[in-house]
Scaffold this motif. Sequence first.
Motif, PDB file in Angstrom:
ATOM      1  N   ASP A  10      37.235  41.250  45.617  1.00 41.75           N
ATOM      2  CA  ASP A  10      37.273  42.418  44.760  1.00 41.75           C
ATOM      3  C   ASP A  10      35.832  42.903  44.584  1.00 41.75           C
ATOM      4  O   ASP A  10      34.888  42.169  44.894  1.00 41.75           O
ATOM      5  CB  ASP A  10      37.890  42.033  43.413  1.00 41.75           C
ATOM      6  N   GLU A  19      31.263  48.093  36.150  1.00 41.95           N
ATOM      7  CA  GLU A  19      32.068  48.888  35.226  1.00 41.95           C
ATOM      8  C   GLU A  19      31.226  49.438  34.072  1.00 41.95           C
ATOM      9  O   GLU A  19      31.169  50.648  33.855  1.00 41.95           O
ATOM     10  CB  GLU A  19      33.236  48.046  34.677  1.00 41.95           C
ATOM     11  N   THR A  52      43.918  50.761  36.575  1.00 37.20           N
ATOM     12  CA  THR A  52      43.027  50.736  37.732  1.00 37.20           C
ATOM     13  C   THR A  52      43.015  52.098  38.416  1.00 37.20           C
ATOM     14  O   THR A  52      44.000  52.820  38.402  1.00 37.20           O
ATOM     15  CB  THR A  52      43.463  49.671  38.745  1.00 37.20           C
ATOM     16  N   THR A 123      39.940  46.243  47.009  1.00 31.49           N
ATOM     17  CA  THR A 123      39.554  46.864  45.746  1.00 31.49           C
ATOM     18  C   THR A 123      40.309  48.163  45.499  1.00 31.49           C
ATOM     19  O   THR A 123      40.862  48.752  46.430  1.00 31.49           O
ATOM     20  CB  THR A 123      38.035  47.145  45.758  1.00 31.49           C
ATOM     21  N   THR A 124      40.303  48.611  44.259  1.00 30.04           N
ATOM     22  CA  THR A 124      40.893  49.913  43.935  1.00 30.04           C
ATOM     23  C   THR A 124      39.854  51.026  43.930  1.00 30.04           C
ATOM     24  O   THR A 124      40.210  52.197  43.856  1.00 30.04           O
ATOM     25  CB  THR A 124      41.573  49.878  42.553  1.00 30.04           C
ATOM     26  N   LYS A 158      48.295  50.794  43.258  1.00 36.17           N
ATOM     27  CA  LYS A 158      47.064  50.035  43.095  1.00 36.17           C
ATOM     28  C   LYS A 158      47.310  48.763  42.284  1.00 36.17           C
ATOM     29  O   LYS A 158      48.387  48.529  41.757  1.00 36.17           O
ATOM     30  CB  LYS A 158      46.010  50.913  42.413  1.00 36.17           C
ATOM     31  N   ASN A 187      44.393  42.599  36.012  1.00 40.49           N
ATOM     32  CA  ASN A 187      45.010  43.383  37.089  1.00 40.49           C
ATOM     33  C   ASN A 187      44.743  42.754  38.448  1.00 40.49           C
ATOM     34  O   ASN A 187      45.608  42.748  39.331  1.00 40.49           O
ATOM     35  CB  ASN A 187      44.487  44.827  37.066  1.00 40.49           C
TER      36      ASN A 187
END
Length: 253
Positions: A10, A19, A52, A123-124, A158, A187
């Motif tokens: 991820d 983030e 996400t 990954t998203t 996702k 998630n």
Amino acid sequence: MSTLQALLFDVDGTLADTEKDGHRPAFNMAFAEAGLDWNWDEALYGELLAVTGGKERIRFYLEKFNTDFVKPDNFDEFVKGLHAAKTKFYTQLMAEGKIPLRTGVENLINQARSEDMRMAIVTTTTPANVTALLESTLGQGSEDWFEVIAAGDIVPAKKPAPDIYIWALEQMNLTANDAIAFEDSSNGIQSSAAANVKTIITINDYTKEDDFSAADLVLNQMGEQGDAFEVLAGDAFGHSFLDLELVKKVHAA
């Protein structure tokens, strides 16, 4: 038991603390550029992380936190435009070297390369964001170290859906038993676990209260020599930092 053949990483929160210090300010810069008075502080952003995907996060914000906002007729294009601007600002922040990799990440990746271990990104976030982070931290061409970049809208559902892991494994012609995942969030573990991929978690400030009961090992960080990890759940087999030997032990357990 299958032999470990691939590491599936991820990105946001796992490779780097993107983030809080990357995506959040980039969103705010995009809002300001669009003349919006929205501001996502750290506490609000923590709540928005329940969803996400950047475009999905904007929609969630308007549905739950800013319900008075009058949506324009071209709402879908409006959201896409905001997200595109956010990606532009995020890549600028990356290019300026604002966000380093988390402790131990570069060491593990370099060791995997030296031992010809296959690697992928799962990954998203958008492909552009992946490229920006990898090139700003690991250097030009580092994206090529990863056999597959499974990112963004490449699958409709996702995380926490397992689709992105299933897609990545299909591209690599591997089964779930051939790989191990590295995640940082609820998630993420829901996604990897639903795809039956063993998972190592490294928590961060936003995810430290998440449910990681499905994980095989939960750490506060990957750690490195002189900066040991803290084991929060699972068996680290006496190791003090995450190297390929420990990853193989977790996979085989």
